[in-house]
Design a protein around this motif. Structure first.
Motif, PDB file in Angstrom:
ATOM      1  N   GLU A 144       0.847  -1.195   0.000  1.00  9.86           N
ATOM      2  CA  GLU A 144       0.000   0.000   0.000  1.00  9.86           C
ATOM      3  C   GLU A 144       0.882   1.246   0.000  1.00  9.86           C
ATOM      4  O   GLU A 144       1.957   1.259   0.608  1.00  9.86           O
ATOM      5  N   VAL A 146       0.527   5.321   0.792  1.00 10.23           N
ATOM      6  CA  VAL A 146      -0.356   6.367   1.310  1.00 10.23           C
ATOM      7  C   VAL A 146      -0.571   7.440   0.252  1.00 10.23           C
ATOM      8  O   VAL A 146       0.328   7.794  -0.491  1.00 10.23           O
ATOM      9  N   SER A 147      -1.783   7.948   0.201  1.00 10.63           N
ATOM     10  CA  SER A 147      -2.282   8.943  -0.750  1.00 10.63           C
ATOM     11  C   SER A 147      -2.520   8.345  -2.130  1.00 10.63           C
ATOM     12  O   SER A 147      -2.694   9.076  -3.103  1.00 10.63           O
ATOM     13  N   GLU A 150      -5.374   4.284  -0.190  1.00 10.44           N
ATOM     14  CA  GLU A 150      -6.577   4.569   0.605  1.00 10.44           C
ATOM     15  C   GLU A 150      -7.470   5.624  -0.054  1.00 10.44           C
ATOM     16  O   GLU A 150      -8.588   5.851   0.400  1.00 10.44           O
ATOM     17  N   SER A 191      -2.356  12.820   4.166  1.00  8.70           N
ATOM     18  CA  SER A 191      -2.119  11.374   4.209  1.00  8.70           C
ATOM     19  C   SER A 191      -0.641  11.033   4.036  1.00  8.70           C
ATOM     20  O   SER A 191      -0.120  10.135   4.698  1.00  8.70           O
ATOM     21  N   ARG A 192       0.051  11.762   3.142  1.00  8.19           N
ATOM     22  CA  ARG A 192       1.458  11.467   2.892  1.00  8.19           C
ATOM     23  C   ARG A 192       2.340  12.326   3.799  1.00  8.19           C
ATOM     24  O   ARG A 192       3.127  13.153   3.362  1.00  8.19           O
ATOM     25  N   ASN A 196       1.388  10.372   9.641  1.00 12.18           N
ATOM     26  CA  ASN A 196       0.482   9.319   9.188  1.00 12.18           C
ATOM     27  C   ASN A 196       1.215   8.007   8.939  1.00 12.18           C
ATOM     28  O   ASN A 196       0.679   6.926   9.205  1.00 12.18           O
ATOM     29  N   LEU A 197       2.449   8.083   8.447  1.00 16.15           N
ATOM     30  CA  LEU A 197       3.214   6.856   8.217  1.00 16.15           C
ATOM     31  C   LEU A 197       3.520   6.142   9.534  1.00 16.15           C
ATOM     32  O   LEU A 197       3.456   4.911   9.612  1.00 16.15           O
ATOM     33  N   LEU A 200       0.201   4.621  10.585  1.00 15.87           N
ATOM     34  CA  LEU A 200      -0.135   3.448   9.782  1.00 15.87           C
ATOM     35  C   LEU A 200       0.678   2.233  10.213  1.00 15.87           C
ATOM     36  O   LEU A 200       0.138   1.131  10.335  1.00 15.87           O
TER      37      LEU A 200
END
Length: 223
Positions: A144, A146-147, A150, A191-192, A196-197, A200
């Motif tokens: 996955e 991010v950005s 999702e 998100s990026r 957030n990382l 996650l």
């Protein structure tokens, strides 16, 4: 016994975002890791120049050194326009790298990502990795990003991980590799973002009883 690993990504930074911790873990275990990028990741931008592409490659090489990857292999298909390139052409590029590297494990994008380059890269990998007798690739995993993952349409090919890798002792390495791509990162609550990382990694870890993890969809595993 050590393995040869190939990460096939659409753009430089996808490898660090999607599986940087897992890459670092493979390297620590003595595996030989390569990454192949389909585009330079910047040429689609209105203000893009040759300098931007060079800076992105410099960032990639800095990330490579942090992760311990043996070699990054670069292609120059049109950024964010892989849907304009014949699947055969994309597949042949991936096949060429597979013949050279002979990986047993391949990591690539999830097929349901919002980004068109991610989807086309996945298709090229799956076509190049058709399961034939004595084929070198025995495992394929989708990561996955991010950005992109999702942000897809929820009802269309959702990312449903069924394979988790403990990166509790490798998250710092992953974040250092991502720091090399600082121009591509954003501030929270985007998100990026670094925040957030971290969140996650903790979420994926806690969902399977670990401190931090990266999640994947197992596409194929031949034992």
């Amino acid at each position: 016994m050590s393995n040869t690993i190939l990460v096939v990504a659409a753009h430089p930074d996808d490898e660090a975002l999607g599986c940087g911790g897992t890459i670092a873990r493979h390297v620590s275990a003595g595996d030989e890791v390569y990454a192949f990028f389909m585009t330079n990741g910047v040429s689609a931008r209105q203000t893009s120049s040759e300098t931007d592409a060079e800076l992105r490659n410099d960032a990639a090489e800095a990330a490579r050194k942090v992760l311990g990857v043996k070699r990054y292999i670069y292609n120059d298909f049109p950024d964010n326009q892989l849907d304009t390139v014949a699947l055969l052409t994309l597949t042949q590029a991936v096949e060429s790298v597979i013949r050279e590297v002979r990986p047993s494990i391949v990591y690539t994008h999830h097929h349901g990502d919002l980004n068109i380059d991610h989807r086309r890269t996945h298709e090229a990998v799956m076509t190049a990795c058709r399961p034939q007798p004595e084929f070198c690739v025995t495992e394929i995993y989708a990561f996955e990003v991010v950005s992109a993952t999702e942000w897809n349409t929820p009802q269309v090919l959702p990312f449903t991980p069924n394979h988790f890798v403990d990166i509790s002792t490798y998250l710092d390495i992953k974040m250092k590799s991502i720091a090399a791509y600082s121009e591509e990162m954003r501030d929270a609550p985007h998100s990026r973002s670094s925040d957030n990382l971290h969140a996650l990694a903790r979420y994926r870890g806690c969902s399977v009883g670990l401190e931090q993890a990266e999640a994947f969809m197992l596409i194929r595993r031949v034992c």
